[in-house]
Design an enzyme around this catalytic site. Structure first.
Site, mmCIF file in Angstrom:
data_model
loop_
_atom_site.group_PDB
_atom_site.id
_atom_site.type_symbol
_atom_site.label_atom_id
_atom_site.label_comp_id
_atom_site.label_asym_id
_atom_site.label_seq_id
_atom_site.Cartn_x
_atom_site.Cartn_y
_atom_site.Cartn_z
ATOM 1 C CB THR A 1 8.724 3.515 -6.246
ATOM 2 O OG1 THR A 1 7.364 3.151 -6.077
ATOM 3 C CG2 THR A 1 9.608 2.601 -5.436
ATOM 4 C CG ASN B 1 -4.374 9.366 -3.676
ATOM 5 O OD1 ASN B 1 -3.175 9.169 -3.401
ATOM 6 N ND2 ASN B 1 -5.313 8.502 -3.350
ATOM 7 C CG HIS C 1 -6.828 3.989 -4.841
ATOM 8 N ND1 HIS C 1 -6.600 3.929 -3.479
ATOM 9 C CD2 HIS C 1 -7.665 2.964 -5.123
ATOM 10 C CE1 HIS C 1 -7.273 2.904 -2.983
ATOM 11 N NE2 HIS C 1 -7.924 2.309 -3.952
HETATM 12 C C1 GRF Z 1 1.384 2.974 -4.675
HETATM 13 O O1 GRF Z 1 1.125 1.692 -5.137
HETATM 14 C C2 GRF Z 1 0.167 3.840 -4.776
HETATM 15 O O2 GRF Z 1 -0.776 3.399 -5.689
HETATM 16 C C3 GRF Z 1 -0.436 3.754 -3.387
HETATM 17 O O3 GRF Z 1 0.652 3.556 -2.523
HETATM 18 C C4 GRF Z 1 1.750 2.975 -3.208
HETATM 19 C C5 GRF Z 1 2.948 3.799 -2.899
HETATM 20 O O4 GRF Z 1 4.155 3.252 -3.338
HETATM 21 N N1 GRF Z 1 -1.220 4.936 -3.124
HETATM 22 P P1 GRF Z 1 5.465 4.132 -3.320
HETATM 23 O O5 GRF Z 1 5.673 4.614 -1.889
HETATM 24 O O6 GRF Z 1 5.285 5.275 -4.269
HETATM 25 O O7 GRF Z 1 6.577 3.215 -3.745
#
Ligand code: GRF
Length: 194
Positions: free
Chosen positions: A21, A112, A114
């Site tokens: 997402t 990144n 997080h």
């Molecule tokens: C996100 O919540 C991000 O903070 C973490 O992994 C999740 C990934 O979600 N690193 P998506 O695959 O982008 O929906």
């Protein structure tokens, strides 16, 4: 750090492992005139990652590498990055840890996102840990990637209140909503000093 030159957008690769997402959100951001990035490549460590559908939908070149042989995967990724003249990597739900060697080769050019207020809760299960510890706030952080896990320079953070009745699911949903604003904002900050 990479700088955008004139009207030229920064060639960017997004690394995913799952739902994607944040990838979808970054693609939408990249299409805006004011965006400094162009997403040219999507890498996935998982051939079943739902996020690959966004690469397909938006006709972005995608590559899948199995990280059981990390050295080989990283060697091939570096080759792809070079071939496509990629200047920025955005990790977005990428569940593998890149080797110090790889990071060194792309120093200052890997971001990144997080789901915690770093330096609190590096690693996994951040929402569950924040709720368990009865924290008042959680949040998300965009940071540069260095050789230590979730420890690079912080670019931007967003604080989110944790409610008494919060579940991991509910908190994650609210944090992710903010992630979609924070990642583009952090990229703009990095390149335009906004
Ligand atoms: C996100 O919540 C991000 O903070 C973490 O992994 C999740 C990934 O979600 N690193 P998506 O695959 O982008 O929906």
């Amino acid at each position: 750090m990479v700088k955008s030159i004139g009207n030229k957008k920064i060639k960017t690769a997004v690394f995913i492992s799952g739902k994607g997402t944040n990838l979808r959100n970054l693609i939408k951001f990249s299409k805006l005139k004011k965006s400094p990035i162009k997403i040219c490549l999507v890498f996935s460590s998982n051939r079943l990652a739902k996020g690959l559908n966004y690469a397909k939908k938006y006709l972005i070149k995608m590559k899948i590498y199995n990280f059981t042989n990390k050295k080989k995967a990283e060697f091939l990724i570096l080759k792809d990055l070079k071939k496509n003249r990629i200047d920025l990597i955005c990790l977005a739900g990428f569940m593998k840890i890149l080797s110090p060697d790889f990071i060194k080769k792309f120093k200052g050019k890997i971001l990144n996102i997080h789901p915690s207020l770093l330096p609190k809760y590096k690693g996994l299960n951040t929402h569950a840990r924040a709720i368990k510890n009865k924290d008042k706030y959680s949040g998300c952080t965009v940071h540069l990637v260095n050789a230590r896990l979730d420890s690079g320079k912080i670019i931007l953070q967003k604080k989110i209140k944790i409610f008494k009745k919060d579940t991991v699911y509910k908190l994650k949903k609210r944090v992710q909503k903010q992630e979609y604003k924070l990642y583009p904002k952090a990229i703009s900050k990095l390149f335009f000093n906004l």
